[in-house]
Motif scaffolding. Structure first.
Motif, short mmCIF file in Angstrom:
data_model
loop_
_atom_site.label_atom_id
_atom_site.label_comp_id
_atom_site.label_asym_id
_atom_site.label_seq_id
_atom_site.Cartn_x
_atom_site.Cartn_y
_atom_site.Cartn_z
N ASN A 10 0.85 -1.18 0.00
CA ASN A 10 0.00 0.00 0.00
C ASN A 10 0.90 1.25 0.00
OD1 ASN A 10 -1.83 2.05 0.46
ND2 ASN A 10 -2.46 1.32 2.48
N PRO A 11 0.90 2.04 -1.07
CA PRO A 11 1.73 3.23 -1.12
C PRO A 11 1.13 4.42 -0.36
CG PRO A 11 0.58 2.97 -3.19
CD PRO A 11 0.22 1.78 -2.36
N LEU A 60 -1.76 4.81 -8.82
CA LEU A 60 -2.34 4.68 -10.15
C LEU A 60 -2.13 3.27 -10.69
CD1 LEU A 60 -1.24 8.13 -11.63
CD2 LEU A 60 -3.59 7.43 -11.07
N ARG A 61 -0.94 2.73 -10.49
CA ARG A 61 -0.64 1.36 -10.94
C ARG A 61 -1.57 0.36 -10.25
NH1 ARG A 61 2.65 -3.12 -9.69
NH2 ARG A 61 3.44 -4.15 -11.55
N ASN A 62 -1.92 0.63 -9.00
CA ASN A 62 -2.81 -0.26 -8.25
C ASN A 62 -4.28 -0.03 -8.60
OD1 ASN A 62 -0.58 -1.28 -6.95
ND2 ASN A 62 -0.94 -0.20 -5.02
N THR A 65 -7.52 5.65 -8.55
CA THR A 65 -7.52 6.96 -9.21
C THR A 65 -7.47 8.09 -8.19
OG1 THR A 65 -8.75 6.04 -11.06
CG2 THR A 65 -8.80 8.44 -10.81
N PHE A 66 -8.23 7.97 -7.11
CA PHE A 66 -8.24 9.02 -6.09
C PHE A 66 -6.85 9.20 -5.49
CE2 PHE A 66 -8.55 10.72 -1.85
CZ PHE A 66 -9.45 11.76 -1.99
N GLY A 67 -6.27 8.13 -4.96
CA GLY A 67 -4.95 8.21 -4.34
C GLY A 67 -3.88 8.64 -5.32
N GLY A 68 -3.94 8.11 -6.53
CA GLY A 68 -2.95 8.48 -7.55
C GLY A 68 -3.03 9.94 -7.92
N THR A 69 -4.25 10.44 -8.09
CA THR A 69 -4.43 11.86 -8.42
C THR A 69 -3.96 12.73 -7.27
OG1 THR A 69 -6.29 11.34 -9.86
CG2 THR A 69 -6.13 13.61 -9.08
#
Length: 187
Positions: A10-11, A60-62, A65-69
């Motif tokens: 989990n990043p 994003l790789r996981n 979208t929310f966390g990546g953004t």
């Protein structure tokens, strides 16, 4: 340390930690408890910027979208803020002024307000992080547009609370995963 072979970690905790520690440090300055120095710039570049961008790319790789953004955008926020402070253009581009900084911060407040709406599907800890961050950006924008010193000081204290809430959310995710139970409630 326990991990499954080829399991994706989990990043989120890394991104939250980078955001939280850097936000506290900058807002200790905004609250006039420390001066703006290379310490804040270095933390902003490394943990606030780089660590959040890395966390965002992995989110994003996981498929998050929310966390990546969020992490990628806020990591880039720190890098852009450092660029504004340092202005490495040698004066070829005008330095920031209060109104341009106000507009910059207002745009971040609007973006963060929309991200806060997204947190209404998340835990309470995440809602606190994004709610206080929205307020922080809004107060900083108002302080820049109005020049009211007290608003800037208030923003500093809100920022310290915001950063602390992000560190809590980060450590909660780490410790809850490590112990396999709810050690630090996230709501």
């Amino acid at each position: 340390m326990s991990t499954k072979p080829n399991a994706l970690a989990n990043p989120g905790p890394l991104g939250l930690l980078g955001f939280g520690m850097t936000t506290i440090l900058l807002n200790l300055h905004n609250a006039e408890l420390i001066q703006l120095s290379v310490v804040i710039v270095a933390m902003g570049f490394a943990l606030g910027g780089l660590a959040q961008i890395i966390a965002g790319i992995f989110e994003l790789r996981n498929g998050n979208t929310f966390g990546g953004t969020a992490f990628t955008a806020y990591g880039c926020f720190w890098w852009s803020l450092i660029f504004i402070w340092v202005n490495p253009t040698g004066g070829a581009i005008a330095a920031s002024d209060a109104h341009s900084m106000g507009a910059y911060l207002l745009l971040w407040a609007i973006f963060t307000g929309f991200m806060f709406i997204g947190t209404l599907k998340h835990n309470k800890a995440t809602q606190v992080v994004f709610g206080t961050l929205t307020l922080l950006f809004l107060l900083l924008a108002i302080a820049n547009f109005s020049g009211i010193h007290g608003v800037h000081l208030a923003a500093g204290w809100v920022g310290i609370i915001c950063g602390a809430s992000a560190i809590y959310a980060s450590m909660g995710q780490v410790l809850n995963a490590e112990y396999g139970k709810n050690v630090m409630p996230l709501g």
